[in-house]
Design a protein around this motif. Structure first.
Motif, short mmCIF file in Angstrom:
data_model
loop_
_atom_site.label_atom_id
_atom_site.label_comp_id
_atom_site.label_asym_id
_atom_site.label_seq_id
_atom_site.Cartn_x
_atom_site.Cartn_y
_atom_site.Cartn_z
N ARG A 120 -20.45 23.65 -22.28
CA ARG A 120 -21.11 24.30 -21.15
C ARG A 120 -20.35 24.07 -19.85
N ARG A 121 -19.84 22.85 -19.66
CA ARG A 121 -19.07 22.56 -18.44
C ARG A 121 -17.79 23.39 -18.42
N ALA A 122 -17.13 23.51 -19.58
CA ALA A 122 -15.90 24.29 -19.66
C ALA A 122 -16.17 25.77 -19.40
N GLU A 123 -17.28 26.28 -19.97
CA GLU A 123 -17.63 27.69 -19.76
C GLU A 123 -17.94 27.97 -18.29
N ALA A 124 -18.61 27.01 -17.63
CA ALA A 124 -18.93 27.18 -16.21
C ALA A 124 -17.66 27.26 -15.37
N LYS A 125 -16.67 26.42 -15.71
CA LYS A 125 -15.40 26.44 -14.97
C LYS A 125 -14.64 27.74 -15.20
N VAL A 126 -14.65 28.23 -16.45
CA VAL A 126 -13.98 29.49 -16.75
C VAL A 126 -14.68 30.64 -16.02
N ASP A 127 -16.01 30.61 -15.98
CA ASP A 127 -16.77 31.65 -15.26
C ASP A 127 -16.42 31.66 -13.78
N MET A 128 -16.22 30.47 -13.21
CA MET A 128 -15.85 30.38 -11.80
C MET A 128 -14.48 31.02 -11.57
N ILE A 129 -13.55 30.76 -12.48
CA ILE A 129 -12.21 31.37 -12.39
C ILE A 129 -12.32 32.89 -12.46
N ARG A 130 -13.13 33.39 -13.39
CA ARG A 130 -13.30 34.83 -13.55
C ARG A 130 -13.91 35.46 -12.29
N GLN A 131 -14.91 34.80 -11.72
CA GLN A 131 -15.56 35.32 -10.53
C GLN A 131 -14.60 35.39 -9.35
N GLN A 132 -13.79 34.34 -9.19
CA GLN A 132 -12.84 34.32 -8.08
C GLN A 132 -11.71 35.32 -8.29
N CYS A 133 -11.31 35.52 -9.55
CA CYS A 133 -10.31 36.55 -9.85
C CYS A 133 -10.85 37.93 -9.47
N GLN A 134 -12.10 38.17 -9.84
CA GLN A 134 -12.72 39.46 -9.53
C GLN A 134 -12.82 39.66 -8.03
N ARG A 135 -13.19 38.60 -7.32
CA ARG A 135 -13.28 38.70 -5.86
C ARG A 135 -11.93 39.01 -5.23
N MET A 136 -10.87 38.35 -5.72
CA MET A 136 -9.54 38.60 -5.19
C MET A 136 -9.05 40.00 -5.55
N GLU A 137 -9.40 40.48 -6.74
CA GLU A 137 -9.02 41.84 -7.13
C GLU A 137 -9.67 42.87 -6.22
N HIS A 138 -10.95 42.67 -5.88
CA HIS A 138 -11.64 43.57 -4.98
C HIS A 138 -11.01 43.52 -3.58
N LEU A 139 -10.66 42.32 -3.13
CA LEU A 139 -10.05 42.17 -1.82
C LEU A 139 -8.70 42.89 -1.76
N LEU A 140 -7.90 42.72 -2.82
CA LEU A 140 -6.60 43.39 -2.87
C LEU A 140 -6.75 44.90 -2.92
N ARG A 141 -7.74 45.37 -3.70
CA ARG A 141 -8.00 46.81 -3.77
C ARG A 141 -8.35 47.38 -2.39
#
Length: 234
Positions: free
Chosen positions: A51-72
Motif C-alpha cells: 500500500r505504501r509503494a502504491e501510494a508513492k507510485v500514485d503520487m508520481i503519476r499525479q505529478q506527471c499528469q500535472r506537469m503534462e497539463h502544464l506543458l500542454r
C-alpha cells in the motif's frame, strides 16, 4: 541595446522555451507510462509494503499528469503567433462553444441567455484557437457559479468592430485577482496552470482584438471582447 535587438532576443528566448518544453514532454511521458506499468505490477502481489509503494507510485503519476497539463498549456500559450485567418461569423463560434457546455449548464442549474446580433458583420478569425479562448472563458464562468446562476452571452457591433460580452452571476473576484488574472502562471485555483486566461488573451490579441474585465465580489464577472471588422469583409 536598441528595441529591435531586445525583440530579437525575446523571440529567441521564446523559441528556446518552446523547444525545451517539447524536450521535457518526451521523457515525462516515459516516466508516466512506466509508473502506470509499475502500478499494475504492484497490484499483482500482496506484501506488507504494497500500500505504501502504491501510494508513492500514485503520487508520481499525479505529478506527471500535472506537469503534462502544464506543458500542454505552455506550448499552447507560446504557439499563438502567425495564425492563418479567414472571414467568419463570431456568432457561430460562440454557438459552437455554448453547445459544448449545454449539458454542464443543465447539470449545474445555470441558465444560458443568448442575445446574438443576427446582423453581425464577419471578422477575420482562426476558428480552432478562437474557440479555445472562448472555452477558457466559459469554463471559468461556470466554475464561478457552483450554486447555479445566469450566464449572459451578447454580441453586438461597436464603432470599432464587433464585441462579445460574457456575464456571469458567480462569486466574482477582488481587485487584486482581476489585476493579475492575465499574467502567466498566476492562478487562484488549486492545481491550476495559470495559463488559461493569459492564453485566451493572447489568442484574442492575435486576432487584433482586446479583452477587458469587470468584476465584483459576490455579484459576478463580465468579460468584454472586441474584434476589428476589416472594411473588405463587412
Amino acid at each position: 541595446m536598441d528595441e529591435s535587438e531586445l525583440v530579437k532576443q525575446f523571440h529567441e528566448l521564446a523559441e528556446l522555451a518552446g523547444s525545451l518544453a517539447h524536450e521535457i514532454k518526451n521523457p515525462l511521458s516515459v516516466i508516466h507510462m512506466n509508473a502506470d506499468l509499475l502500478s499494475e505490477e504492484l497490484s499483482d502481489f500482496d506484501w506488507p509494503g504494497r500500500r505504501r509503494a502504491e501510494a508513492k507510485v500514485d503520487m508520481i503519476r499525479q505529478q506527471c499528469q500535472r506537469m503534462e497539463h502544464l506543458l500542454r498549456d505552455f506550448l499552447r500559450y507560446a504557439g499563438m503567433r502567425d495564425l492563418e485567418m479567414t472571414p467568419g461569423d463570431l456568432n457561430e463560434q460562440v454557438d459552437t462553444v455554448l453547445r459544448l457546455y449545454q449539458a454542464q449548464a443543465d447539470k449545474s442549474n445555470i441558465d444560458v441567455l443568448r442575445y446574438l446580433d443576427t446582423d453581425l458583420p464577419s471578422i477575420l478569425l482562426h476558428s480552432d484557437s478562437l474557440q479555445g479562448a472562448l472555452i477558457n472563458l466559459v469554463k471559468n464562468a461556470f466554475e464561478s457559479m457552483e450554486d447555479g446562476g445566469e450566464f449572459v452571452v451578447r454580441t453586438y457591433t461597436t464603432p470599432r468592430g464587433v464585441a462579445l460580452d460574457l456575464i456571469d452571476t458567480g462569486c466574482g473576484m477582488d481587485d487584486g485577482t482581476a489585476i493579475h488574472m492575465f499574467e502567466p502562471f498566476y492562478s487562484t485555483k488549486n492545481g491550476g496552470s495559470g495559463l488559461g486566461l493569459p492564453t485566451a488573451r493572447k489568442i484574442i490579441e492575435a486576432h487584433g482584438g482586446r479583452i477587458s474585465v469587470q468584476s465584483e465580489m459576490g455579484r459576478g464577472t463580465k468579460f468584454m471582447l472586441e474584434f476589428p471588422t476589416p472594411a473588405r469583409i463587412s
